[in-house]
Design a protein around this motif. Structure first.
Motif, short mmCIF file in Angstrom:
data_model
loop_
_atom_site.label_atom_id
_atom_site.label_comp_id
_atom_site.label_asym_id
_atom_site.label_seq_id
_atom_site.Cartn_x
_atom_site.Cartn_y
_atom_site.Cartn_z
N LEU A 1 0.84 -1.21 0.00
CA LEU A 1 0.00 0.00 0.00
C LEU A 1 0.87 1.26 0.00
N TRP B 1 3.84 1.51 -1.08
CA TRP B 1 4.47 1.64 -2.39
C TRP B 1 3.52 2.29 -3.39
N LYS B 2 2.28 1.82 -3.36
CA LYS B 2 1.29 2.38 -4.29
C LYS B 2 1.14 3.89 -4.05
N SER C 1 1.80 7.11 -6.71
CA SER C 1 0.52 7.71 -7.13
C SER C 1 0.75 9.16 -7.56
N ALA D 1 -4.36 6.69 -5.06
CA ALA D 1 -4.64 5.31 -5.46
C ALA D 1 -4.55 5.04 -6.95
N SER D 2 -4.50 6.06 -7.80
CA SER D 2 -4.60 5.77 -9.24
C SER D 2 -3.23 5.85 -9.91
N TRP D 3 -3.26 5.61 -11.21
CA TRP D 3 -2.05 5.74 -12.03
C TRP D 3 -2.21 6.94 -12.94
#
Lengths: 376, 249
Positions: free
Chosen positions: A193, A195-196, A200, B116-118
């Motif tokens: 998480l 890392w995400k 982002s 949360a997105s790319w």
């Protein structure tokens, strides 16, 4: 084209722009790295001795603590000396829930990140109005406030005695190997998480605020709000790490809230490398294994610790992960520079994609990296 | 007459007893290139810092696109479409050239709190296009800090453009540049105005630059407006020439 009048250039230094889409090779690496690392750790849980499994379990919790702290330090350029407040609040959430029969372990465990986030929101709302040294001092003051409160309110927290009870966690988790796998699962999820979050849009903008606060505002970024969000996320994960400590240690005591505890994740991040995503985890491993090994031979653990920190800051400010990754970078640059006119943009990109995905854009220029970016 | 995009009314800014900018009225027409000139210490930078919200005006109002923005914070003003490049190069030095532009696109798209997105990966094509416009596409993967001074200034323009501004404010865009780099910057400003129909307000020391591309020129001296008019009118103004002869740059 006016642009053609701009001075001709050649690649002097290349970095992977990991905020900008990655190629197939890098994607494969992104997926393979966690699978291999988690698989290896799962295997170690079966093969290592009980003592070593317990050490590894503690390392996993500390890795979450260090990486959550590094979201502020490495990505946000914020030096917080108050991380122990969140770490301790996670551990005390488990301990106090058991002591006062608020709720059973599982709901308490699930709630720990929320507790950490709320504590961080309150602290951040005030501390983030100041910059740099004053920010560090305010976070320090806040966490010492928590520490003293816990120390003094004996009837509520058992004060300096702390809470020690195997039964504060479910009997199954008290078994070392089960406890280890539980910790491995939670820590892996937390690190993925984190890392995400670092890759982002928010992660990109957070690094931008670290680099140049005024410029970030000039492109329309509310820097205070973004730093507060980073602070809250960091607090939530630090609190989760504290709950993992309660699982490992089946205890909670005021020292978890003390400023020396706040220093630990900073130390781990610096030793392991704060500009590489997994650097702080490497630092946590070295810190804990080094602690166990060195204390067998000498009482001067603190001396060794201080000496190591001194050497890293003086000679390798990007930490050991920087040392490990610097050689591939050097040869990479040579390859591209050597074929200055021959390498096409596409080839250069494909070479760049072979660099490990965990590398954040950074230079190999050591001294400049340690400078705290101007805060405006 | 075209619509007025930016209007200053009686803008004054003092630092203690020192009045840096005094009662400045100034209107910038949409689609024009407007220069602010004046000797050192005339208050050009202070004026710009008031417009961008870095400083609050002591007195007076700043109206941008029909809205009073005086005293609003920098990021809030930027979001309304007033973009700036400062006198001293101001970039994200350890982000790549591409990421510098992407950060601006993410911010403009109101996605900067998105954890949360790319989303930013999908901004790559637009960012490359921005870099092409200023001639930096081939440096996309480099760290911004390794670029030459002229290229860094060009990147600043790309970052400013990525916010899709209605008004681009440039404080001495050619400061510290070689004649060669200056020429490139002037060509870039002229091109952007032509292609993007961008409104530009800039301050400048170099008179060749000013009279070469400006539609309108405002002369500041000691914090006050000394003259205001088309480039030719200002050039013919004796008082202006006296200021420049009296205090040569």
């Amino acid at each position: 084209m006016a642009g053609e009048a701009v001075l001709p250039r050649r690649p002097t230094r290349l970095v992977r722009s990991n905020g900008s889409g990655v190629g197939r090779l890098a994607t494969a690496r992104l997926i393979a790295t966690p699978i291999v690392v988690i698989g290896l750790l799962a295997l170690l849980g079966r093969t290592l001795s009980i003592n070593n499994v317990l050490t590894l379990e503690e390392v996993l919790g500390l890795a979450v603590f260090a990486m959550a702290t590094n979201l502020l330090l490495g990505y946000g350029g914020l030096v917080s000396f108050g991380q122990a407040a969140f770490y301790g609040s996670g551990a005390y959430m488990i301990g106090l829930s058991w002591l006062h029969h608020w709720m059973s372990f599982w709901p308490a465990f699930v709630l720990t990140p929320v507790v950490g986030a709320v504590a961080a929101l309150l602290m951040g709302l005030i501390a983030l109005r100041t910059r740099r040294l004053y920010f560090a001092l305010l976070t320090l003051a806040f966490s010492e406030l928590f520490y003293q409160l816990v120390n003094v309110r004996y009837s509520f927290t058992k004060g300096a005695t702390g809470i020690f009870a195997v039964s504060m966690i479910p009997a199954s988790l008290a078994q070392p190997r089960t406890g280890y796998y539980f910790t491995l699962g939670v820590a892996s999820a937390a690190i993925l998480l984190l890392w995400k979050i670092t890759v982002s849009p928010f992660g990109l903008v957070l690094r931008a605020t670290r680099e140049n606060r005024e410029r970030a505002e000039a492109i329309g970024v509310n820097v205070f709000r973004h730093q507060l969000l980073a602070f809250v996320i960091s607090g939530a994960f630090c609190s989760l790490a504290g709950a993992l400590f309660a699982v490992y240690g089946q205890s909670t005591y005021p020292d978890l809230l003390n400023w020396t505890t706040s220093g630990q994740p900073l130390f781990m991040a610096v030793i392991g490398g704060m500009f590489v995503f997994l650097g702080p985890a490497l630092g946590a491993l070295l810190y804990q294994v080094g602690f166990q090994y060195i204390t067998q031979h000498t009482h001067d653990w603190q001396l060794v610790l201080g000496g190591a920190l001194l050497l890293v800051v003086l000679f390798r400010p990007d930490g050991l992960s920087g040392l490990v990754l610097s050689n591939p970078f050097a040869s990479l640059r040579r390859r591209i520079r050597g074929a200055d006119s021959g390498v096409t943009e596409a080839e250069a990109t494909s070479i760049l994609e072979q660099v490990p995905a965990t590398v954040t854009p950074r230079s190999v220029d050591q001294r400049e990296q340690m400078e705290v970016p101007p805060d405006g | 007459m075209a619509e007025t995009l930016l209007q200053l009314y009686d803008v004054t800014r003092s630092f203690g007893p020192f009045v840096a900018v005094s009662g400045v009225d100034l209107g910038v027409e949409a689609g024009s290139i407007h220069a602010v000139i004046g000797p050192n210490g005339a208050g050009k930078t202070t004026l710009f810092r008031v417009i961008t919200g870095v400083l609050r005006p002591t007195r007076g109002r700043v109206v941008f696109a029909g809205e009073d923005i005086s005293g609003k914070r920098t990021h809030a003003i930027a979001r309304r479409g007033l973009s700036q490049s400062a006198q001293i190069t101001s970039l994200f030095p350890r982000l790549s050239v591409l990421e510098n532009v992407q950060a601006a696109i993410v911010s403009r798209s109101r996605r900067s709190s998105d954890v949360a997105s790319w989303f930013h990966w999908s901004t790559r094509a637009e960012a490359i296009e921005m870099l092409e416009r200023v001639g930096l596409a081939s440096s996309a993967g480099l760290e911004a800090k390794v670029l030459s001074h002229g290229d860094q200034r060009a990147l600043e323009v790309a970052v400013a453009l990525a916010t899709r501004p209605r008004l681009l404010l440039m404080d001495e865009p050619t400061a510290g540049m070689s004649p060669f780099e200056t020429e490139a910057m002037v060509a870039l400003i002229a091109k952007l105005r032509h292609e993007e129909n961008l409104t530009v307000l800039f301050s400048e020391h170099d008179m060749d630059v000013v009279f070469g591309i400006s539609d309108r020129v405002t002369v500041l001296a000691q914090g006050r407006v000394l003259a205001d008019g088309t480039a030719n009118e200002v050039r013919a103004n004796d008082e202006v020439m006296a200021v420049y002869l009296g205090a040569p740059e």
